[in-house]
Design a protein around this motif. Structure first.
Motif, PDB file in Angstrom:
ATOM      1  N   PRO A 128       0.859  -1.148  -0.017  1.00  0.00           N
ATOM      2  CA  PRO A 128      -0.049   0.023  -0.063  1.00  0.00           C
ATOM      3  C   PRO A 128       0.911   1.146  -0.024  1.00  0.00           C
ATOM      4  O   PRO A 128       1.953   1.313   0.167  1.00  0.00           O
ATOM      5  CB  PRO A 128      -0.804  -0.025   1.318  1.00  0.00           C
ATOM      6  CG  PRO A 128       0.156  -0.947   2.008  1.00  0.00           C
ATOM      7  CD  PRO A 128       0.899  -1.818   1.298  1.00  0.00           C
ATOM      8  N   ARG A 158      -2.603   8.858   1.935  1.00  0.00           N
ATOM      9  CA  ARG A 158      -1.655   9.945   1.925  1.00  0.00           C
ATOM     10  C   ARG A 158      -1.697  10.646   3.261  1.00  0.00           C
ATOM     11  O   ARG A 158      -0.753  11.469   3.718  1.00  0.00           O
ATOM     12  CB  ARG A 158      -2.093  11.158   0.775  1.00  0.00           C
ATOM     13  CG  ARG A 158      -2.005  10.844  -0.650  1.00  0.00           C
ATOM     14  CD  ARG A 158      -0.397  10.756  -1.100  1.00  0.00           C
ATOM     15  NE  ARG A 158      -0.200   9.720  -1.941  1.00  0.00           N
ATOM     16  CZ  ARG A 158       0.657   9.151  -2.225  1.00  0.00           C
ATOM     17  NH1 ARG A 158       2.172   9.942  -1.993  1.00  0.00           N
ATOM     18  NH2 ARG A 158       1.099   7.985  -2.759  1.00  0.00           N
ATOM     19  N   ARG A 197       1.564  10.151   6.697  1.00  0.00           N
ATOM     20  CA  ARG A 197       2.957   9.843   5.962  1.00  0.00           C
ATOM     21  C   ARG A 197       4.296   9.451   7.040  1.00  0.00           C
ATOM     22  O   ARG A 197       4.473  10.487   7.710  1.00  0.00           O
ATOM     23  CB  ARG A 197       3.408  10.767   4.955  1.00  0.00           C
ATOM     24  CG  ARG A 197       4.382  10.100   3.969  1.00  0.00           C
ATOM     25  CD  ARG A 197       4.237  10.742   2.646  1.00  0.00           C
ATOM     26  NE  ARG A 197       5.366  10.082   1.474  1.00  0.00           N
ATOM     27  CZ  ARG A 197       5.180   9.006   0.880  1.00  0.00           C
ATOM     28  NH1 ARG A 197       3.851   8.471   1.015  1.00  0.00           N
ATOM     29  NH2 ARG A 197       5.997   8.609   0.214  1.00  0.00           N
TER      30      ARG A 197
HETATM   31  N1  LIG Z   1      12.951   1.493   6.749  1.00  0.00           N
HETATM   32  C1  LIG Z   1      12.790   3.119   6.427  1.00  0.00           C
HETATM   33  N2  LIG Z   1      13.665   3.983   7.360  1.00  0.00           N
HETATM   34  C2  LIG Z   1      13.507   4.892   7.270  1.00  0.00           C
HETATM   35  N3  LIG Z   1      12.578   5.763   6.734  1.00  0.00           N
HETATM   36  C3  LIG Z   1      11.888   4.801   5.890  1.00  0.00           C
HETATM   37  C4  LIG Z   1      11.930   3.604   5.808  1.00  0.00           C
HETATM   38  N4  LIG Z   1      10.980   3.045   5.018  1.00  0.00           N
HETATM   39  C5  LIG Z   1      10.468   4.190   4.313  1.00  0.00           C
HETATM   40  N5  LIG Z   1      10.557   5.188   4.872  1.00  0.00           N
HETATM   41  C6  LIG Z   1      10.543   6.692   4.758  1.00  0.00           C
HETATM   42  O1  LIG Z   1       8.861   6.471   4.544  1.00  0.00           O
HETATM   43  C7  LIG Z   1       8.305   7.418   3.798  1.00  0.00           C
HETATM   44  C8  LIG Z   1       7.647   6.611   2.731  1.00  0.00           C
HETATM   45  O2  LIG Z   1       8.381   5.734   2.215  1.00  0.00           O
HETATM   46  P1  LIG Z   1       8.196   5.509   0.476  1.00  0.00           P
HETATM   47  O3  LIG Z   1       8.113   6.632  -0.268  1.00  0.00           O
HETATM   48  O4  LIG Z   1       9.331   4.479  -0.019  1.00  0.00           O
HETATM   49  O5  LIG Z   1       6.780   4.582   0.452  1.00  0.00           O
HETATM   50  P2  LIG Z   1       5.841   4.194  -0.597  1.00  0.00           P
HETATM   51  O6  LIG Z   1       5.398   2.698  -0.241  1.00  0.00           O
HETATM   52  O7  LIG Z   1       6.866   4.046  -2.019  1.00  0.00           O
HETATM   53  O8  LIG Z   1       4.850   5.029  -0.764  1.00  0.00           O
HETATM   54  P3  LIG Z   1       3.994   5.793  -1.824  1.00  0.00           P
HETATM   55  O9  LIG Z   1       3.608   4.636  -2.734  1.00  0.00           O
HETATM   56  O10 LIG Z   1       2.966   6.576  -0.980  1.00  0.00           O
HETATM   57  O11 LIG Z   1       4.670   6.714  -2.715  1.00  0.00           O
HETATM   58  C9  LIG Z   1       9.453   8.022   2.898  1.00  0.00           C
HETATM   59  O12 LIG Z   1       9.817   9.338   3.451  1.00  0.00           O
HETATM   60  C10 LIG Z   1      10.703   7.130   3.082  1.00  0.00           C
HETATM   61  O13 LIG Z   1      11.982   7.738   3.132  1.00  0.00           O
END
Ligand SMILES: Nc1ncnc2c1ncn2[C@@H]1O[C@H](COP(=O)(O)OP(=O)(O)OP(=O)(O)O)[C@@H](O)[C@H]1O
Length: 822
Positions: free
Chosen positions: A218, A513, A516
């Motif tokens: 997600p 959203r 976050r």
């Molecule tokens: N293991 C982690 N440690 C630190 N920060 C993290 C970690 N995993 C994710 N984040 C942070 O959490 C936020 C959301 O991560 P990310 O953008 O990768 O999610 P996503 O699943 O790709 O979300 P979306 O589909 O909404 O873009 C980002 O700011 C990312 O840097």
């Protein structure tokens, strides 16, 4: 989707025990249901679940009319009933005047056409074709068809497969008496449109045994985070996202060392290979201030309208999916938002990346829904597929109550989602009047730069902006500090007119959203909330969020110059652009679960425009105009394109000033600039904004063209200046709309601006490019022929600086006045 009439208990079990923050603070009130007494003040609103059921019923009733009327949605055919539908309705298709005309346009003689259609209807009706469901891919009839025209496309597609199958040959020629030339023509057309072996169209990727890693889950689950860490650790690689905003963000983060490479936790990690020379880099200060020097990577950027080169041979590239380079082998490639593979207008770029990206390791990030179509595409490539699944990093809770129809219930940190520009400004006004809170706005027509500015205002606790009012444009590419998402409505206008409910995926993307990860202040509990303005929409919201994602039905495919040329040669001489595009759609044999962009069909009248105005264009230039970022429903950009094309006939180059400065849209810019200088209030700000948004699109179109036809669209610098002026004026106008807000905030946004300036400095100076251009000029004159000649007669041909650099880097091949870029 079946309606889920969830009781409170069920909802608790789905969303966890702590699903309602209000439930803890107050006694849960009795939920109100739709009735005339409890109707919300805005007027009657149908219950979404009932409404969807009604629409499906209507669709089923009009099944017979679907072939001729493009505005009637095709019926939903239940799984297992597809073949019966195919057999039952075939005669309607064979008698449909539009289908008949189409076959004439494709060059089938009238006499033969009528015989063939009659024989086809008989063969289908007698269940002859149903004996070979795989050959004709009859399961396509059971797929969910929410796209116009599809059923007619299927009938025609199967008609061609049937008529050109060797087993029919004797019957058609000898028993039916079809002219051999007609069959030969049909075979030629089928061959020209055949994309069954599309994997073989990418020989470089086929030489690699690629490892494809899907990161699915997600929103806000860390999918992109993991893929980007692999990219930051690669010796060379590329990131491709759906928006130039995203490409820009990743470019910035990689150059500044804001992405820790995979393996950085290892104590033996000493830094990237540029660590030693960081002090000599022009952006050394920015790296030290805003990132970690140990992680800094050299990365270039390339979008349809912008190219930024930090150095000639940067090992990393950040780009938009359409700009992905296919001529280098990369160690790692990251393709974001993979669920866009089924997007009706752009999905083909994702499909090409999945099948053809020459990367040893290909990371695909996005929704779980895309897994089956990617698996299917990779069957044709023989690559290895690994799937990593993720869970949301912070909880998302659905509030029990709506805002009860009152904007007074909006709170700081809320993001209100509405689906028209008018609604967004109306809501902003009401919230500001009723709550005293200030609202930033984000919607699709707003240039990405301004969206990013508005997002920064909303995220900055000291900006004076408390609430965000946006469209579904907030669903992608922006890191927003949203505490709660509030849906104004759960339906939006469909492109052909009328309202349609948001899909489950859209509701989940938008709702997701809220909360976050990493964006909350220290005193807030992690997580986000979601609700609606009106009580009546709450059931549909619950239903969408409780419904598991259903897999995408198919990936999209796009045509290119090669296929366009081949198909036009197989059609009768003088075939219109619209017919060439229809032949791709209606005749082409595709692998299962692949479809051409719907856009092509929806835009048929637009292609008459290409025929009318683009008479002097060659095939490659025609295709370029078809795929150009023109919002065909937006009269401003269409009008601008007409002016550009006319100008190109009469002048040696397209003069942006002559084309745009005489328009009312340009007057709006001047009016706003004067008001800003004089410190006056704006009259009719909404109209001024709308005009400037239109003008911005026209300017972006010019810039896009200037990268591809640099001699003809030679005033890149003038266009870039105009773009900047427009962005300043737009931002100022939006701020003026929030009286009392800190208008000066935008011009002094501290660190963020410092960082942007620092990054601007790292793009190489122009003197070096000029030398290269001099060297290349001879070669250009030889290859561009007429274009350069024309330009020489008028004024000195000017090549945009960024194009010059791209040429220097070998990233663009300038030939015939057009680049080889998509
Ligand atoms: N293991 C982690 N440690 C630190 N920060 C993290 C970690 N995993 C994710 N984040 C942070 O959490 C936020 C959301 O991560 P990310 O953008 O990768 O999610 P996503 O699943 O790709 O979300 P979306 O589909 O909404 O873009 C980002 O700011 C990312 O840097």
């Amino acid at each position: 989707m079946k309606p889920l009439n969830l009781c409170t208990g069920c909802r608790r079990s789905i969303f966890g025990t702590a699903w309602s923050r209000r439930a803890f603070s107050s006694t849960p009130r009795v939920r109100q249901h739709a009735s005339t007494e409890t109707r919300p003040p805005r007027g009657p609103r149908p219950n979404m679940t009932q409404w969807i059921a009604q629409r499906r019923l209507q669709n089923a009733r009009v099944a017979g009319a679907i072939f001729s009327d493009p505005h009637i949605a095709p019926p939903v055919i239940k799984e297992g009933e597809g073949v019966a539908y195919f057999e039952e309705h075939v005669e309607e298709w064979t008698k449909d005047p539009k289908a008949k005309q189409l076959l004439l346009d494709f060059g089938i003689l009238e006499k033969d056409r009528d015989m063939l259609l009659e024989a086809y209807a008989k063969a289908v009706g007698s269940k002859e074709l149903s004996k070979e469901p795989e050959l004709y891919q009859l399961d396509r009839f059971s797929e969910q068809h929410f796209h116009r025209f599809n059923i007619s496309v299927l009938y025609c597609n199967i008609f061609f497969t049937w008529a050109t199958h060797p087993s029919q040959r004797t019957f058609l020629l000898e028993s039916l008496g079809v002219e051999p030339s007609t069959l030969a023509h049909m075979e030629k057309l089928v061959e020209a449109t055949d994309r069954t072996y599309m994997a073989e169209e990418h020989p470089v990727a086929r030489c690699l045994h690629r490892k494809v890693i899907m990161h699915v889950g997600p929103t806000n689950s860390g999918k992109t985070y993991h893929a980007l860490r692999a990219l930051a650790a690669a010796s060379n690689g590329v990131y491709a996202g759906p928006l130039r905003l995203l490409a820009h963000e990743i470019w910035e983060r990689l150059n500044l060392g804001q992405i820790a490479p995979k393996g950085a936790e290892d104590p033996s990690f000493t830094g990237t290979d540029i660590t030693d020379c960081i002090d000599s880099l022009p952006h050394a200060a920015a790296i030290k201030k805003f990132g970690n020097p140990k992680y800094a990577r050299l990365c270039n950027m390339k979008t349809g309208e912008e190219q930024k080169y930090v150095t000639q041979d940067a090992p990393l590239l950040s780009c938009t999916v359409e700009m992905m380079p296919y001529n280098y082998v990369y160690d790692v490639a990251v393709v974001d938002e993979i669920q866009m593979i089924s997007d009706t207008q752009r999905g083909g770029a994702w499909t090409s990346a999945v099948v053809g990206m020459p990367a040893k390791e290909l990371h695909l990030c996005g929704e779980e829904t895309a897994v089956p179509v990617v698996e299917n595409l990779l069957k044709g490539t023989g690559d290895e597929l690994v799937i990593n699944r993720y869970e949301r990093l912070t909880p998302l809770k659905v509030e029990e109550n709506s805002l009860e129809g009152s904007w007074a219930n909006v709170q700081k940190g809320d993001c209100v989602v509405a689906f028209s520009r008018g609604a967004i400004f109306g809501i902003k006004k009401k919230i500001e009047a009723e709550t005293g809170l200030r609202c930033a706005v984000i919607y699709g027509r707003l240039p990405p730069e301004i969206r990013s500015e508005q997002a920064a205002l909303f995220n900055d606790p000291d900006s004076g902006y408390d609430v965000l009012v946006g469209s579904d444009a907030i669903g992608m590419g922006l890191n927003l500090k949203i505490r709660r998402v509030v849906f104004d409505a759960l339906s939006k206008m469909r492109s052909g007119g009328g309202l349609e409910p948001l899909s489950v995926s859209q509701v989940k993307q938008i709702a997701g959203r809220a909360g976050r990860f990493g964006m909350q202040s220290a005193d807030e509990a992690p997580g986000g909330f979601v609700t609606c303005l009106h009580d009546i929409d709450m059931d549909y919201l619950f239903e969408c969020l409780a419904t598991p994602f259903s897999s995408l039905d198919f990936a999209r495919i796009r045509f290119d110059t090669d296929s366009f040329t081949k198909v036009s040669q197989a059609l009768p001489e003088g075939a219109t652009t619209a017919t060439i595009i229809q032949a791709h759609q209606y005749v082409s044999a595709l692998p299962p679960k692949l479809r051409y962009h719907d856009q092509e069909l929806a835009n048929l009248p637009v292609y008459d425009f290409i025929d009318e105005f683009g008479g002097k264009l060659n095939m490659a230039e025609k295709v370029m105009h078809i795929v150009a970022p023109v919002s065909w429903r937006d009269p401003t950009t269409v009008d601008a394109l007409k002016r550009f094309m006319k100008d190109s006939w009469t002048r040696s180059y397209v003069d942006i000033g002559a084309c745009l400065k005489s328009t009312a849209f340009y007057d709006s810019l001047v009016t706003v600039e004067r008001a800003r200088e004089a410190g006056h209030a704006l009259r009719n700000p909404s109209i001024l904004l709308s005009n400037m948004e239109g003008l911005h699109k026209a300017v972006i179109l010019y810039i896009w063209m200037s990268f591809r036809m640099p001699v003809l669209y030679s005033q890149y610098d003038v266009a870039a200046d105009l773009k900047e002026r427009l962005e300043r004026a737009l931002q100022w106008s939006l701020e003026k709309l929030s009286d009392g807000a800190k208008a000066e905030h935008a011009s002094n946004r501290g660190d963020r601006h410092q960082m942007a300036r620092a990054l601007k400095d790292i793009v190489e100076g122009r003197a070096e490019w000029a030398k290269v251009i001099e060297q290349r000029k001879g070669a250009w004159t030889a290859s561009t022929g007429a274009d350069v000649g024309r330009a020489d007669r008028g004024s000195r041909p000017y090549i945009p600086a960024t194009t010059k650099l791209a040429v220097k880097l070998g990233a663009l091949t300038v030939k015939g006045g057009t680049s080889s870029e998509p």
